[in-house]
Design a protein around this motif. Structure first.
Motif, mmCIF file in Angstrom:
data_model
loop_
_atom_site.group_PDB
_atom_site.id
_atom_site.type_symbol
_atom_site.label_atom_id
_atom_site.label_comp_id
_atom_site.label_asym_id
_atom_site.label_seq_id
_atom_site.Cartn_x
_atom_site.Cartn_y
_atom_site.Cartn_z
ATOM 1 N N ALA A 196 0.775 -1.234 -0.042
ATOM 2 C CA ALA A 196 0.125 0.023 -0.019
ATOM 3 C C ALA A 196 0.755 1.218 0.020
ATOM 4 N N GLY A 237 -7.633 2.539 -3.401
ATOM 5 C CA GLY A 237 -7.651 4.037 -3.727
ATOM 6 C C GLY A 237 -6.951 4.380 -4.781
ATOM 7 N N THR A 258 -13.998 1.546 6.866
ATOM 8 C CA THR A 258 -12.838 1.071 7.136
ATOM 9 C C THR A 258 -11.582 2.172 6.991
ATOM 10 N N GLU A 292 -9.468 17.061 -2.330
ATOM 11 C CA GLU A 292 -10.009 17.101 -3.971
ATOM 12 C C GLU A 292 -11.102 17.637 -4.023
#
Ligand SMILES: NC(=O)c1ccc[n+]([C@@H]2O[C@H](COP(=O)([O-])OP(=O)(O)OC[C@H]3O[C@@H](n4cnc5c(N)ncnc54)[C@H](O)[C@@H]3O)[C@@H](O)[C@H]2O)c1
Length: 344
Positions: A61, A94, A162, A174
């Motif tokens: 990640a 993501g 989560t 954003e």
């Protein structure tokens, strides 16, 4: 689940599934596709049951892994799995996962089909939309990539249960950007609420995500290849990209600081006051508004950005909140403005 098809200027189409529930709807959406899921360790760990009995490639990640070596690892795995041109890649994660998945799908066997289930707020309102994909090279952000639309976007906002609060903040960077450049009403709404208001009210959150997603879709439909209107989405990104990896900031943090610097430049160039209202709303959402950096070295990075022109950089500025434009700024002027910014 609701379904809407949006079309782009190159005849590409993306199906937008909203109000979706993974457990109920994902098999219908994937139909008979030979799907390989790409996700990251955090999303995989937090949503293990969703991935049971599915073929998954789980990457490390974070932005540090949005690099070519991750692409190479994924491609080696696809070859090992015996994937072919009929393979469908589903990016579940993501913006790092969606950017990488779109890129791998664009280059593996010269292009295979792909779709996204964005799981961070930032990916839902921005990163998964519009087809830009790619990787960083060292500290240089998104310097390699393609523009290629996903077949679908699958919005299941339950994933957000989560998501750590720090990532909610990033998403709001954003969202605030969209309000600042395109929609004063959205800016005012966000300024009047806070993260908890959205976390506790699914209707409000759904409306916020869809408003932002369709704002971005509208811009991409009008200018997929960033010749005009799409440039406005880079508000805060010129400085933001230059400081993001250098100072190990998150994308949301980096562009928030970038937006404040751009607001300062806007005011210098006779824009209406906008910096203070941006500062107030960023603070409310736990986003930084200032950082001290080495102007000379940041200028060197900034001048290698994709937005550079022969005599400067296309900089996105504000006439006022809700109304943006872009202008070529010369390096000396940017440097002088950044020096003022770090001293403020
Ligand atoms: N392609 C585009 O148009 C576009 C636009 C904006 C940003 N981006 C890119 O998007 C990236 C930033 O996206 P991001 O903020 O989503 O970063 P990210 O993908 O790194 O996700 C942020 C963190 O949240 C975790 N996470 C994601 N979903 C989760 C969930 N549901 N539960 C728990 N943890 C979860 C991830 O594992 C990661 O640690 C940057 O690389 C940026 O350049 C691309």
């Amino acid at each position: 689940m609701k379904k809407k098809v949006v079309s782009f200027s190159n005849n590409a189409q993306t199906i937008i599934y909203t109000n979706a529930i993974w457990e109920k709807n994902i098999d219908t959406v994937l139909a008979k596709r030979n799907t390989v899921i790409i996700t990251d360790k955090n999303v995989y760990r937090k949503h293990k049951a969703k991935f049971a009995h599915r073929i998954c490639i789980v990457i490390a990640a974070g932005e540090a892994h949005k690099q070519q070596h991750t692409v190479d690892t994924i491609i080696a795995k696809l070859i090992q799995l015996g994937c072919d041109r009929q393979t469908f890649l589903l990016g579940v994660g993501g913006g790092v996962v969606t950017d990488i998945t779109g890129y791998v799908a664009s280059v593996f066997m010269r292009g295979i089909a792909f779709g996204f289930a964005p799981t961070s707020l930032l990916a839902m309102v921005d990163a998964s939309i519009g087809g830009k994909n790619g990787v960083d090279v060292g500290i240089y952000k998104n310097i390699v990539g393609t523009i290629n639309q996903p077949q679908f976007l699958f919005y299941d906002i339950h994933f957000l249960q989560t998501l750590p609060v720090s990532e909610w903040r990033n998403g709001f960077a954003e969202i605030i950007k969209h309000g600042a450049i395109l929609n004063k009403k959205l800016f005012k709404e966000v300024a009047a609420n806070n993260i908890k208001d959205y976390q506790q009210n699914t209707t409000l959150l759904n409306k916020l995500i869809q408003t932002n997603a369709y704002l971005k879709i509208g811009i991409v439909q009008s200018d997929m290849f960033e010749k005009a209107a799409r440039k406005l989405l880079n508000f805060g990104h010129t400085l933001g990209h230059a400081i993001e990896n250098t100072y190990k900031l998150t994308h949301g943090q980096a562009i928030s600081i970038g937006m404040i610097a751009a607001a300062q430049i806007s005011e210098t160039l006779n824009g209406k006051p906008c910096k203070e209202s941006l500062i107030q709303v960023f603070k409310k959402y736990g986003l930084p508004v200032h950082i001290t950096f080495k102007v000379n070295s940041i200028m060197q990075i900034l001048l290698k950005d994709k937005k550079k022109t022969t005599n400067g950089v296309h900089y996105v500025l504000l006439h006022e909140i809700g109304n943006a434009y872009y202008k070529n700024l010369e390096p000396d002027f940017i440097k002088q403005q950044l020096q003022q910014f770090i001293q403020a």
